[in-house]
Design a protein around this motif. Structure first.
Motif, PDB file in Angstrom:
ATOM      1  N   CYS A   6       0.849  -1.193   0.000  1.00 19.60           N
ATOM      2  CA  CYS A   6       0.000   0.000   0.000  1.00 19.60           C
ATOM      3  C   CYS A   6       0.883   1.240   0.000  1.00 19.60           C
ATOM      4  CB  CYS A   6      -0.916   0.010   1.230  1.00 19.60           C
ATOM      5  SG  CYS A   6      -1.969   1.471   1.359  1.00 19.60           S
ATOM      6  N   LEU A   7       0.478   2.234  -0.771  1.00 22.31           N
ATOM      7  CA  LEU A   7       1.155   3.522  -0.788  1.00 22.31           C
ATOM      8  C   LEU A   7       0.195   4.537  -0.180  1.00 22.31           C
ATOM      9  CD1 LEU A   7       2.627   3.377  -4.396  1.00 22.31           C
ATOM     10  CD2 LEU A   7       3.834   2.938  -2.265  1.00 22.31           C
ATOM     11  N   ARG A   8       0.558   5.091   0.965  1.00 21.19           N
ATOM     12  CA  ARG A   8      -0.319   6.037   1.648  1.00 21.19           C
ATOM     13  C   ARG A   8       0.040   7.469   1.245  1.00 21.19           C
ATOM     14  NH1 ARG A   8       0.966  10.020   6.082  1.00 21.19           N
ATOM     15  NH2 ARG A   8      -1.084  10.933   6.434  1.00 21.19           N
ATOM     16  N   ALA A   9      -0.932   8.191   0.731  1.00 19.19           N
ATOM     17  CA  ALA A   9      -0.747   9.589   0.358  1.00 19.19           C
ATOM     18  C   ALA A   9      -1.472  10.470   1.364  1.00 19.19           C
ATOM     19  CB  ALA A   9      -1.303   9.846  -1.044  1.00 19.19           C
ATOM     20  N   PRO A  10      -0.860  11.585   1.828  1.00 20.61           N
ATOM     21  CA  PRO A  10      -1.516  12.447   2.807  1.00 20.61           C
ATOM     22  C   PRO A  10      -2.574  13.366   2.209  1.00 20.61           C
ATOM     23  CG  PRO A  10       0.620  13.333   2.266  1.00 20.61           C
ATOM     24  CD  PRO A  10       0.521  12.018   1.565  1.00 20.61           C
ATOM     25  N   SER A  11      -2.626  13.448   0.868  1.00 21.60           N
ATOM     26  CA  SER A  11      -3.614  14.308   0.218  1.00 21.60           C
ATOM     27  C   SER A  11      -3.913  13.774  -1.170  1.00 21.60           C
ATOM     28  CB  SER A  11      -3.089  15.746   0.112  1.00 21.60           C
ATOM     29  OG  SER A  11      -1.974  15.807  -0.757  1.00 21.60           O
ATOM     30  N   SER A  12      -4.998  14.258  -1.747  1.00 26.16           N
ATOM     31  CA  SER A  12      -5.352  13.875  -3.117  1.00 26.16           C
ATOM     32  C   SER A  12      -4.275  14.306  -4.095  1.00 26.16           C
ATOM     33  CB  SER A  12      -6.697  14.503  -3.503  1.00 26.16           C
ATOM     34  OG  SER A  12      -7.727  14.060  -2.644  1.00 26.16           O
ATOM     35  N   ALA A  13      -3.645  15.461  -3.817  1.00 29.73           N
ATOM     36  CA  ALA A  13      -2.588  15.961  -4.694  1.00 29.73           C
ATOM     37  C   ALA A  13      -1.414  14.995  -4.742  1.00 29.73           C
ATOM     38  CB  ALA A  13      -2.120  17.336  -4.221  1.00 29.73           C
ATOM     39  N   VAL A  14      -1.014  14.458  -3.592  1.00 25.58           N
ATOM     40  CA  VAL A  14       0.080  13.490  -3.556  1.00 25.58           C
ATOM     41  C   VAL A  14      -0.355  12.186  -4.212  1.00 25.58           C
ATOM     42  CG1 VAL A  14       1.581  12.133  -2.054  1.00 25.58           C
ATOM     43  CG2 VAL A  14       1.118  14.524  -1.517  1.00 25.58           C
ATOM     44  N   ASN A  15      -1.595  11.803  -4.004  1.00 28.12           N
ATOM     45  CA  ASN A  15      -2.144  10.615  -4.657  1.00 28.12           C
ATOM     46  C   ASN A  15      -1.967  10.724  -6.169  1.00 28.12           C
ATOM     47  OD1 ASN A  15      -4.021   8.763  -5.912  1.00 28.12           O
ATOM     48  ND2 ASN A  15      -5.062   8.564  -3.938  1.00 28.12           N
ATOM     49  N   GLN A  16      -2.357  11.861  -6.738  1.00 27.11           N
ATOM     50  CA  GLN A  16      -2.237  12.061  -8.174  1.00 27.11           C
ATOM     51  C   GLN A  16      -0.774  12.094  -8.621  1.00 27.11           C
ATOM     52  OE1 GLN A  16      -4.807  12.034 -10.447  1.00 27.11           O
ATOM     53  NE2 GLN A  16      -5.859  11.351  -8.590  1.00 27.11           N
ATOM     54  N   ALA A  17       0.098  12.655  -7.802  1.00 24.52           N
ATOM     55  CA  ALA A  17       1.517  12.701  -8.147  1.00 24.52           C
ATOM     56  C   ALA A  17       2.108  11.288  -8.214  1.00 24.52           C
ATOM     57  CB  ALA A  17       2.275  13.541  -7.128  1.00 24.52           C
ATOM     58  N   ILE A  18       1.692  10.428  -7.292  1.00 21.46           N
ATOM     59  CA  ILE A  18       2.152   9.038  -7.310  1.00 21.46           C
ATOM     60  C   ILE A  18       1.674   8.345  -8.579  1.00 21.46           C
ATOM     61  CG2 ILE A  18       1.950   6.780  -6.192  1.00 21.46           C
ATOM     62  CD1 ILE A  18       1.742   8.256  -3.514  1.00 21.46           C
ATOM     63  N   LEU A  19       0.420   8.565  -8.937  1.00 19.60           N
ATOM     64  CA  LEU A  19      -0.147   7.912 -10.116  1.00 19.60           C
ATOM     65  C   LEU A  19       0.532   8.373 -11.400  1.00 19.60           C
ATOM     66  CD1 LEU A  19      -3.963   7.795  -9.280  1.00 19.60           C
ATOM     67  CD2 LEU A  19      -2.201   6.069  -8.919  1.00 19.60           C
ATOM     68  N   LEU A  20       1.007   9.618 -11.423  1.00 20.17           N
ATOM     69  CA  LEU A  20       1.729  10.101 -12.598  1.00 20.17           C
ATOM     70  C   LEU A  20       3.056   9.365 -12.762  1.00 20.17           C
ATOM     71  CD1 LEU A  20       1.133  13.972 -12.441  1.00 20.17           C
ATOM     72  CD2 LEU A  20       0.249  12.371 -14.151  1.00 20.17           C
ATOM     73  N   GLU A  21       3.671   9.002 -11.654  1.00 20.73           N
ATOM     74  CA  GLU A  21       4.937   8.275 -11.699  1.00 20.73           C
ATOM     75  C   GLU A  21       4.721   6.782 -11.915  1.00 20.73           C
ATOM     76  OE1 GLU A  21       7.832   8.884  -8.701  1.00 20.73           O
ATOM     77  OE2 GLU A  21       7.476  11.029  -8.530  1.00 20.73           O
ATOM     78  N   ALA A  22       3.693   6.245 -11.299  1.00 16.22           N
ATOM     79  CA  ALA A  22       3.476   4.793 -11.342  1.00 16.22           C
ATOM     80  C   ALA A  22       1.988   4.474 -11.505  1.00 16.22           C
ATOM     81  CB  ALA A  22       4.028   4.153 -10.072  1.00 16.22           C
ATOM     82  N   PRO A  23       1.410   4.749 -12.677  1.00 12.83           N
ATOM     83  CA  PRO A  23      -0.025   4.528 -12.875  1.00 12.83           C
ATOM     84  C   PRO A  23      -0.456   3.073 -12.687  1.00 12.83           C
ATOM     85  CG  PRO A  23       1.090   4.992 -14.958  1.00 12.83           C
ATOM     86  CD  PRO A  23       2.051   5.305 -13.885  1.00 12.83           C
ATOM     87  N   HIS A  24       0.458   2.143 -12.887  1.00 13.09           N
ATOM     88  CA  HIS A  24       0.111   0.724 -12.739  1.00 13.09           C
ATOM     89  C   HIS A  24      -0.113   0.330 -11.277  1.00 13.09           C
ATOM     90  CE1 HIS A  24       4.448   1.019 -12.183  1.00 13.09           C
ATOM     91  NE2 HIS A  24       4.437  -0.152 -11.574  1.00 13.09           N
ATOM     92  N   LEU A  25       0.215   1.229 -10.352  1.00 18.41           N
ATOM     93  CA  LEU A  25       0.025   0.930  -8.925  1.00 18.41           C
ATOM     94  C   LEU A  25      -1.214   1.617  -8.356  1.00 18.41           C
ATOM     95  CD1 LEU A  25       3.718   1.258  -7.661  1.00 18.41           C
ATOM     96  CD2 LEU A  25       2.480  -0.825  -8.272  1.00 18.41           C
TER      97      LEU A  25
END
Length: 246
Positions: A6-25
């Motif tokens: 699991c990758l825990r993001a503290p905000s929706s903005a960080v969530n989206q930033a993670i998905l930009l780097e690793a959309p398959h996750l």
């Protein structure tokens, strides 16, 4: 990233930033906000002071120069009897912009003759909460497009009944609804200082509106209470356990 369950993001903005780097996750990312770092204090019935408060690092990326320009324009536009209070470190070792930068701000033409208090860093929790409780509203004009991951200072201010006025960064949208429990101005606009100045004038001239938004802002005392956030973590752990193969 690929080894994490699991990758825990503290905000929706960080969530989206993670998905930009690793959309398959995408299925592994879970947004759980940061909790308030203190138990919400008792509400004070006393009238708030005519103070506009900023708490955080005193650094160019935090929009301090923009805030001073806006305060100067607001004063030129009729604002009287109000003080801009800045709390936070300036030393580079503490993440500030440095003494040379501070001295340039102190002697800038737009800051001359204004009621600005430079209090420096405050690390004692009760003292910091006291400033939140005294201020009429809280301004956080951060320009850090890629540096703000959550926005804890505005959340702390809201928990103490101070209306937040923040820049238009995505991380603030998770807990600030413009016109309901706070205000957002366009920091990217060519006239961003003028926009911020107008919002400052609007808030200082309408105490009833401030009161209504302050009441709505207090909802973060429950939504971001440590117990509430802990529950979200526990729910996440339960979900991981259930997904684990036998």
């Amino acid at each position: 990233y690929g080894r994490a369950a699991c990758l825990r993001a503290p905000s929706s903005a960080v969530n989206q930033a993670i998905l930009l780097e690793a959309p398959h996750l995408s299925s592994r990312v879970r947004t759980i906000p940061n909790p308030l770092p203190f138990r919400p204090p008792p509400l004070l019935a006393a009238e708030r002071e005519p103070v506009i408060l900023y708490c955080g690092r005193l650094h160019p990326e935090k929009g301090i120069e923009l805030l001073i320009q806006a305060f100067s324009q607001a004063c030129a536009g009729g604002l009287s009897g109000w003080t801009l209070r800045l709390v936070g470190p300036t030393d580079t070792a503490a993440g500030g912009g440095g003494q040379a930068w501070l001295q340039a701000l102190l002697h800038a033409p737009e800051a001359t003759g204004l009621s600005i208090e430079w209090l420096g860093p405050i690390y004692e929790q009760e003292q910091l909460i006291s400033h939140y409780q005294q201020a009429a509203f809280f301004v956080y004009p951060s320009l850090a497009e890629n540096g703000e991951t959550f926005g804890l200072a505005p959340l702390e201010a809201m928990a103490c009944g101070a209306v937040p006025l923040v820049s238009d960064l995505a991380c603030f949208r998770d807990f600030i609804t413009p016109g309901v429990n706070g205000l957002i101005f366009n920091h990217r606009a060519a006239d961003s200082a003028a926009q911020l100045a107008q919002e400052i004038l609007n808030l200082t001239r309408d105490p009833e509106r401030r009161s209504v938004m302050a009441e709505a802002a207090l909802a973060v005392r429950h939504s971001h209470n440590p117990a509430s956030i802990a529950r979200q973590f526990l729910d996440g752990f339960e979900a991981l356990i259930q997904q684990r193969p036998n």
